[in-house]
Design a protein around this motif. Structure first.
Motif, mmCIF file in Angstrom:
data_model
loop_
_atom_site.group_PDB
_atom_site.id
_atom_site.type_symbol
_atom_site.label_atom_id
_atom_site.label_comp_id
_atom_site.label_asym_id
_atom_site.label_seq_id
_atom_site.Cartn_x
_atom_site.Cartn_y
_atom_site.Cartn_z
ATOM 1 N N LEU A 1 36.028 51.222 3.325
ATOM 2 C CA LEU A 1 36.396 51.638 1.969
ATOM 3 C C LEU A 1 37.525 50.773 1.419
ATOM 4 C CD1 LEU A 1 36.277 55.551 2.202
ATOM 5 C CD2 LEU A 1 34.575 53.999 1.215
ATOM 6 N N LEU A 2 38.492 50.443 2.269
ATOM 7 C CA LEU A 2 39.608 49.613 1.817
ATOM 8 C C LEU A 2 39.132 48.210 1.451
ATOM 9 C CD1 LEU A 2 42.335 50.646 4.423
ATOM 10 C CD2 LEU A 2 42.265 51.255 1.989
ATOM 11 N N ILE A 3 38.263 47.638 2.282
ATOM 12 C CA ILE A 3 37.752 46.296 1.992
ATOM 13 C C ILE A 3 36.900 46.311 0.730
ATOM 14 C CG2 ILE A 3 36.265 44.434 2.838
ATOM 15 C CD1 ILE A 3 37.177 45.170 5.676
ATOM 16 N N ILE A 4 36.070 47.350 0.582
ATOM 17 C CA ILE A 4 35.275 47.483 -0.647
ATOM 18 C C ILE A 4 36.190 47.570 -1.858
ATOM 19 C CG2 ILE A 4 33.793 49.071 -1.945
ATOM 20 C CD1 ILE A 4 32.375 49.705 0.679
ATOM 21 N N SER B 1 39.727 33.809 -4.618
ATOM 22 C CA SER B 1 40.394 35.016 -5.111
ATOM 23 C C SER B 1 40.614 36.032 -3.994
ATOM 24 C CB SER B 1 39.574 35.654 -6.240
ATOM 25 O OG SER B 1 39.520 34.807 -7.373
ATOM 26 N N MET B 2 39.613 36.211 -3.130
ATOM 27 C CA MET B 2 39.745 37.150 -2.019
ATOM 28 C C MET B 2 40.807 36.682 -1.033
ATOM 29 S SD MET B 2 37.902 39.911 -2.128
ATOM 30 C CE MET B 2 37.825 40.402 -0.408
ATOM 31 N N MET C 1 37.471 44.253 -2.863
ATOM 32 C CA MET C 1 36.384 43.531 -3.513
ATOM 33 C C MET C 1 36.190 44.009 -4.948
ATOM 34 S SD MET C 1 33.521 43.193 -0.514
ATOM 35 C CE MET C 1 33.715 42.010 0.831
ATOM 36 N N LEU C 2 36.284 45.314 -5.157
ATOM 37 C CA LEU C 2 36.133 45.859 -6.507
ATOM 38 C C LEU C 2 37.242 45.363 -7.427
ATOM 39 C CD1 LEU C 2 35.081 49.568 -5.796
ATOM 40 C CD2 LEU C 2 33.655 47.734 -6.742
ATOM 41 N N ILE C 3 38.445 45.228 -6.883
ATOM 42 C CA ILE C 3 39.550 44.687 -7.691
ATOM 43 C C ILE C 3 39.234 43.258 -8.124
ATOM 44 C CG2 ILE C 3 41.972 43.972 -7.640
ATOM 45 C CD1 ILE C 3 42.519 46.309 -5.738
ATOM 46 N N VAL C 4 38.795 42.444 -7.156
ATOM 47 C CA VAL C 4 38.498 41.035 -7.463
ATOM 48 C C VAL C 4 37.317 40.933 -8.419
ATOM 49 C CG1 VAL C 4 37.742 38.844 -6.467
ATOM 50 C CG2 VAL C 4 39.464 40.214 -5.288
ATOM 51 N N VAL D 1 47.256 46.579 -9.473
ATOM 52 C CA VAL D 1 47.685 45.607 -10.478
ATOM 53 C C VAL D 1 48.199 44.332 -9.809
ATOM 54 C CG1 VAL D 1 49.390 45.132 -12.277
ATOM 55 C CG2 VAL D 1 48.177 47.310 -12.265
ATOM 56 N N VAL D 2 49.049 44.489 -8.795
ATOM 57 C CA VAL D 2 49.598 43.312 -8.104
ATOM 58 C C VAL D 2 48.470 42.490 -7.472
ATOM 59 C CG1 VAL D 2 51.044 42.552 -6.181
ATOM 60 C CG2 VAL D 2 51.841 44.375 -7.701
ATOM 61 N N THR D 3 47.536 43.178 -6.825
ATOM 62 C CA THR D 3 46.423 42.476 -6.177
ATOM 63 C C THR D 3 45.561 41.753 -7.200
ATOM 64 O OG1 THR D 3 46.381 44.142 -4.421
ATOM 65 C CG2 THR D 3 44.430 42.757 -4.661
#
Length: 285
Positions: A144-147, A264-265, A150-153, A223-225
């Motif tokens: 879930l954290l990795i997803i 980006s990732m 990815m959703l942020i990017v 936001v930072v990410t």
């Protein structure tokens, strides 16, 4: 009719998608570590070209050096896991420095024009990326954290694309990436804020109760990410522009190189992991 490049992009994406899904979400911890290390090593081979090493033997040597650095990092962190935050802090510090480099470009290139300096900067990108992925993988609800990262990017990219097409007259960094606009940046930010709000609601409803401070932490981290993910793309564009190349390699037909896909990732993951550790926020087992 779709042109040849479009067909190549689609075919490559269809091949890569299941590989990435299996590698990121279904591999146990140790195979996952080698999987991300393999991606970082391929990225290192491409970064060597960006740094100015054109001969295959020198690029291969740099890739082997990066892989060895990852191995040493893994051994150190296995014995001293408390050092993880320092690895991630160093990676985050690099992106702060990178912001200043992008802002000054084309000025200031004398600071990093030497091949050795650019090679060192590759370590600043690839090692924290690996450490960040490993920290997320070892965390509860790692998938879930990795997803979410990815959703942020993806949210930043998608929002930037549509907002940039509609209102993108004022350029974000014209000397680095003329296609990026301030409208695109704000569009990406709005999209990722929406992702943060929906994700917070979903976590609170179905996974664990969130306090107001938890929600604030999630939104700050988001936001930072997002901002750093944009910076990751800009830094690679700056390096390629300085080097006089369009893509990091031609390894992925229609997509360029691995670095072109993960820039980006590579920036977002270590910063996301560092912010998690800094705020003390995470998902409960």
């Amino acid at each position: 009719m779709p042109n040849k490049v479009t067909k190549q992009r689609v075919i490559t994406a269809l091949v890569l998608a299941p590989v990435m899904i299996i590698g990121i979400f279904f591999l146990p911890l140790k195979p996952f570590a080698f999987f991300i290390a393999a991606i970082a090593t391929i990225g290192a081979w491409e970064w060597a070209n960006i740094a100015g090493y054109q001969k295959n033997w020198s690029r291969l040597l740099y890739a082997v050096m990066v892989f060895f650095s990852l191995y040493v990092s893994a051994r150190v962190l296995r014995v001293y896991p408390e050092l993880t935050i320092y690895f991630l802090a160093a990676g985050t510090l690099w992106w702060i420095v990178a912001f200043a480099l992008v802002k000054r470009y084309p000025g200031g290139t004398s600071l990093w024009d030497a091949r050795e300096v650019r090679a060192f900067l590759g370590l600043c990108v690839l090692i924290p990326m690996w450490v960040g992925f490993m920290h997320l993988k070892e965390s509860p609800h790692s998938s879930l954290l990795i997803i979410y990262v990815m959703l942020i990017v993806w949210g930043a990219d998608t929002g930037a694309y549509f907002a940039g097409r509609r209102w993108g007259k004022s350029k974000l960094a014209p000397n680095v990436s003329p296609g990026k606009s301030w409208a695109g940046f704000w569009g990406g930010l709005a999209t990722t804020l929406f992702v943060g709000v929906v994700s917070s609601w979903a976590v609170d409803r179905w996974l664990q109760p969130l306090t107001n401070q938890d929600v604030i932490n999630i939104m700050i981290i988001t936001v930072v990410t997002m901002v750093i993910s944009v910076l990751g793309d800009l830094v690679e564009s700056m390096m390629k522009r300085h080097r006089g190349i369009k893509d990091s390699s031609s390894l992925l037909p229609g997509h360029g190189g691995v670095l072109d896909r993960i820039d980006s990732m590579a920036a977002a993951v270590p910063v996301f992991a560092f912010c998690m550790m800094l705020t003390g926020w995470g998902l409960m087992p």
